[in-house]
Design an enzyme around this catalytic site. Sequence first.
Site, PDB file in Angstrom:
ATOM      1  N   ILE A  11       0.832  -1.231   0.000  1.00 59.39           N
ATOM      2  CA  ILE A  11       0.000   0.000   0.000  1.00 59.39           C
ATOM      3  C   ILE A  11       0.856   1.266   0.000  1.00 59.39           C
ATOM      4  O   ILE A  11       0.411   2.318  -0.463  1.00 59.39           O
ATOM      5  CB  ILE A  11      -0.962  -0.033   1.208  1.00 59.39           C
ATOM      6  CG1 ILE A  11      -2.169   0.892   0.979  1.00 59.39           C
ATOM      7  CG2 ILE A  11      -0.254   0.306   2.527  1.00 59.39           C
ATOM      8  CD1 ILE A  11      -3.312   0.675   1.963  1.00 59.39           C
ATOM      9  N   GLY A  32       3.683  -4.268  11.263  1.00 62.88           N
ATOM     10  CA  GLY A  32       2.788  -4.520  10.134  1.00 62.88           C
ATOM     11  C   GLY A  32       2.711  -3.358   9.153  1.00 62.88           C
ATOM     12  O   GLY A  32       3.714  -2.689   8.884  1.00 62.88           O
ATOM     13  N   VAL A  33       1.505  -3.122   8.650  1.00 61.91           N
ATOM     14  CA  VAL A  33       1.354  -2.063   7.649  1.00 61.91           C
ATOM     15  C   VAL A  33       1.639  -0.689   8.265  1.00 61.91           C
ATOM     16  O   VAL A  33       2.178   0.207   7.605  1.00 61.91           O
ATOM     17  CB  VAL A  33      -0.058  -2.119   7.010  1.00 61.91           C
ATOM     18  CG1 VAL A  33      -1.144  -1.724   7.989  1.00 61.91           C
ATOM     19  CG2 VAL A  33      -0.115  -1.274   5.748  1.00 61.91           C
ATOM     20  N   ASP A  34       1.359  -0.546   9.541  1.00 60.62           N
ATOM     21  CA  ASP A  34       1.655   0.702  10.263  1.00 60.62           C
ATOM     22  C   ASP A  34       3.161   0.986  10.192  1.00 60.62           C
ATOM     23  O   ASP A  34       3.601   2.083   9.851  1.00 60.62           O
ATOM     24  CB  ASP A  34       1.207   0.505  11.725  1.00 60.62           C
ATOM     25  CG  ASP A  34       1.141   1.795  12.525  1.00 60.62           C
ATOM     26  OD1 ASP A  34       0.850   1.713  13.733  1.00 60.62           O
ATOM     27  OD2 ASP A  34       1.380   2.873  11.952  1.00 60.62           O
ATOM     28  N   SER A 123      -7.110  -5.000  10.798  1.00 64.90           N
ATOM     29  CA  SER A 123      -7.302  -5.900  11.940  1.00 64.90           C
ATOM     30  C   SER A 123      -7.045  -7.377  11.663  1.00 64.90           C
ATOM     31  O   SER A 123      -7.169  -8.195  12.587  1.00 64.90           O
ATOM     32  CB  SER A 123      -8.732  -5.770  12.536  1.00 64.90           C
ATOM     33  OG  SER A 123      -8.812  -4.631  13.357  1.00 64.90           O
ATOM     34  N   THR A 124      -6.687  -7.722  10.430  1.00 64.07           N
ATOM     35  CA  THR A 124      -6.536  -9.158  10.118  1.00 64.07           C
ATOM     36  C   THR A 124      -5.118  -9.668  10.354  1.00 64.07           C
ATOM     37  O   THR A 124      -4.830 -10.842  10.114  1.00 64.07           O
ATOM     38  CB  THR A 124      -6.906  -9.428   8.636  1.00 64.07           C
ATOM     39  OG1 THR A 124      -5.949  -8.759   7.800  1.00 64.07           O
ATOM     40  CG2 THR A 124      -8.318  -8.975   8.325  1.00 64.07           C
ATOM     41  N   VAL A 126      -1.935  -8.598  13.208  1.00 70.55           N
ATOM     42  CA  VAL A 126      -1.674  -8.665  14.665  1.00 70.55           C
ATOM     43  C   VAL A 126      -2.966  -8.720  15.466  1.00 70.55           C
ATOM     44  O   VAL A 126      -3.064  -9.419  16.470  1.00 70.55           O
ATOM     45  CB  VAL A 126      -0.833  -7.431  15.111  1.00 70.55           C
ATOM     46  CG1 VAL A 126      -0.770  -7.272  16.600  1.00 70.55           C
ATOM     47  CG2 VAL A 126       0.557  -7.523  14.515  1.00 70.55           C
ATOM     48  N   TYR A 127      -3.998  -8.030  14.980  1.00 70.74           N
ATOM     49  CA  TYR A 127      -5.239  -7.938  15.765  1.00 70.74           C
ATOM     50  C   TYR A 127      -6.157  -9.141  15.600  1.00 70.74           C
ATOM     51  O   TYR A 127      -7.225  -9.187  16.213  1.00 70.74           O
ATOM     52  CB  TYR A 127      -5.974  -6.629  15.469  1.00 70.74           C
ATOM     53  CG  TYR A 127      -5.357  -5.402  16.165  1.00 70.74           C
ATOM     54  CD1 TYR A 127      -4.228  -5.528  16.969  1.00 70.74           C
ATOM     55  CD2 TYR A 127      -5.897  -4.140  16.016  1.00 70.74           C
ATOM     56  CE1 TYR A 127      -3.666  -4.429  17.607  1.00 70.74           C
ATOM     57  CE2 TYR A 127      -5.339  -3.029  16.658  1.00 70.74           C
ATOM     58  CZ  TYR A 127      -4.231  -3.189  17.458  1.00 70.74           C
ATOM     59  OH  TYR A 127      -3.673  -2.092  18.093  1.00 70.74           O
TER      60      TYR A 127
END
Length: 176
Positions: A11, A32-34, A123-124, A126-127
């Site tokens: 992304i 992750g993406v963050d 959310s898919t 780590v969450y």
Amino acid sequence: MVEVEIITGDITTLKVDAIVNAANCGLLGGGGVDGAIHAAAGKALFDECWQLVQGLPNGRGETGQAYATGAGRLPCRFVFHTPGPVYVDGHHGEAKLLAACYANSLRLAEERQCKSIAFPCISTGVYGYPKAEAATVACTTVMQFPCHAVEKVIFCCFSQGDTAIVKRAWEALQTK
Ligand code: APR
């Protein structure tokens, strides 16, 4: 009708008006993406997030809400940071909170006259939200949102497997 594209990709590379960050309530980066978004955007994004949290109650964001910043060195114009729900068992309001992440990000996009916005699979990772259920929530929310400025929504999945799951969810909703 909004055009929806479901792709496999990173992304941080997308040249869209806005990308959505699957953040945490601290809003100052993470994994992750963050982590990928902050790494690609550079310190300017962190500094802007730092300013953002100074103005929030208790210096933190809320799950389901979305917070707009610039994009630093990223090729997009805005980053919308939205803390997704941590999945427990599906009976703790997770679906409602996940839907709010998508709806509030679209609201920010509309307010900024964005024509295009890209979502990760919020959310898919780590969450722990089950992917197929999360995909149905995401696709339903996008389908039902009254877009006017937004013309294109991209679901940017990080693996072929995730792309197939989101495509299945989207197609299942078209036949309803
Ligand atoms: N581009 C697109 N999608 C990505 C990228 C990327 N560069 N990197 C990871 N992803 C995908 C993951 O494969 C997953 O499908 O983003 C989705 C969300 O996973 P996470 O990033 O783990 O986010 P989430 O499950 O919402 O957990 C958020 O994890 O990274 C920390 O700081 C973040 O605390 C927050 C929590």
